[in-house]
Design an enzyme around this catalytic site. Structure first.
Site, PDB file in Angstrom:
ATOM      1  N   ARG A  32     -38.771  19.719 -26.079  1.00 16.54           N
ATOM      2  CA  ARG A  32     -37.454  19.777 -25.426  1.00 16.54           C
ATOM      3  C   ARG A  32     -36.648  18.518 -25.696  1.00 16.54           C
ATOM      4  NH1 ARG A  32     -34.971  18.439 -20.524  1.00 16.54           N
ATOM      5  NH2 ARG A  32     -36.813  17.359 -19.715  1.00 16.54           N
ATOM      6  N   TYR A  55     -59.844  24.941 -21.657  1.00 17.45           N
ATOM      7  CA  TYR A  55     -59.328  24.482 -22.946  1.00 17.45           C
ATOM      8  C   TYR A  55     -58.709  25.635 -23.717  1.00 17.45           C
ATOM      9  CZ  TYR A  55     -59.316  22.377 -27.620  1.00 17.45           C
ATOM     10  OH  TYR A  55     -58.942  21.914 -28.863  1.00 17.45           O
ATOM     11  N   ASP A 103     -47.188   8.933 -21.449  1.00 18.63           N
ATOM     12  CA  ASP A 103     -48.520   9.468 -21.186  1.00 18.63           C
ATOM     13  C   ASP A 103     -48.462  10.992 -21.141  1.00 18.63           C
ATOM     14  OD1 ASP A 103     -51.074  10.054 -20.385  1.00 18.63           O
ATOM     15  OD2 ASP A 103     -51.105   8.647 -18.705  1.00 18.63           O
ATOM     16  N   ILE A 137     -45.204  11.717 -34.091  1.00 15.73           N
ATOM     17  CA  ILE A 137     -46.595  12.161 -34.111  1.00 15.73           C
ATOM     18  C   ILE A 137     -47.285  11.777 -32.812  1.00 15.73           C
ATOM     19  CG2 ILE A 137     -48.784  12.112 -35.372  1.00 15.73           C
ATOM     20  CD1 ILE A 137     -47.259  11.062 -37.794  1.00 15.73           C
TER      21      ILE A 137
END
Length: 229
Positions: free
Chosen positions: A113, A144, A54, A6
């Protein structure tokens, strides 16, 4: 017992989903942007594993994962994290464009991936939390919305490619949801924020769990959720 990877588990929809899955005893692997955030998540969800990477630097995710142990089994990959910065096309800089594209689109593609081998073995599910902006773009939402339109394309292509491998791919399009991100949007819009006007993150979490728990004879491809008030 299913294992779920998650993103965005720290707040909003991601926190609601992580809590619900944790409470029912599923295994969680939570992506954190740094070690400090990973420690916070591990303390909040006892027994959960964490990975540090990140999303704002998708080019470095491979390097980050090469120094950590990835889960052997992944039943679902839940892309819930996202960023938003509003502005008119005439004012947005390449830096603002890149940040939203990297976090909202390129990082999900790169994460997918990396976890596809485990997902294929488990015949698992990839779920993308998109946005109403992924279906319709309005003034001030160009960067966005472009990232979220791209996320829809990623999901649609992935679904077609991985169907022979037994993967299910779902996109959820929530309307405005009460969350720190929504508070930021209202601040950028110069409007007062009233959380009671918008969808409770728990309601979106309910729709996500429904898609995950659907029997294997069916799949939810696209699910739109709108405020009921």
């Amino acid at each position: 017992m299913a294992t779920h990877v998650i993103t965005g588990a720290g707040s909003g929809i991601g926190a609601a989903v992580a809590r619900r899955l944790h409470e029912r005893g599923d295994d969680l692997v939570l992506l954190a942007r740094d070690a400090g955030r990973a420690k916070e998540l591990a303390e909040r969800y006892e027994g959960a594993r964490t990975l540090v990477g990140d999303l704002a630097e998708p080019d470095r995710l491979s390097w980050a994962f090469s120094h950590q142990a990835l889960p052997d089994r992944v039943d679902s990959l839940l892309h819930i994290a996202g960023v938003v910065d509003l502005g008119q096309v005439g004012d947005l800089t390449p830096k603002v464009w890149r940040h939203q594209l990297e976090v909202n689109l390129i990082a999900p593609a790169e994460l997918t991936r990396h976890f596809l081998p485990q997902l294929r073995v488990a015949q698992g599910q990839v779920l993308f939390v998109n946005s109403g902006a992924g279906l319709n773009a309005h003034a001030d939402w160009s960067a966005y919305a472009a990232s979220k339109h791209g996320l829809k394309a990623l999901a649609d292509s992935l679904r077609a490619e991985e169907k022979p491998n037994g993967l299910r791919v779902t996109t959820v399009y929530p309307g405005r949801t009460a969350s720190p991100m929504q508070a930021k949007v209202h601040q950028q819009e110069g409007k007062a924020y009233d959380a009671d006007r918008w969808i409770d993150p728990e309601s979106v979490a309910t729709t996500i769990l429904m898609a995950l728990d659907l029997p294997r004879d069916a799949e939810v491809n696209d699910l739109t959720v709108r405020p009921g008030r």
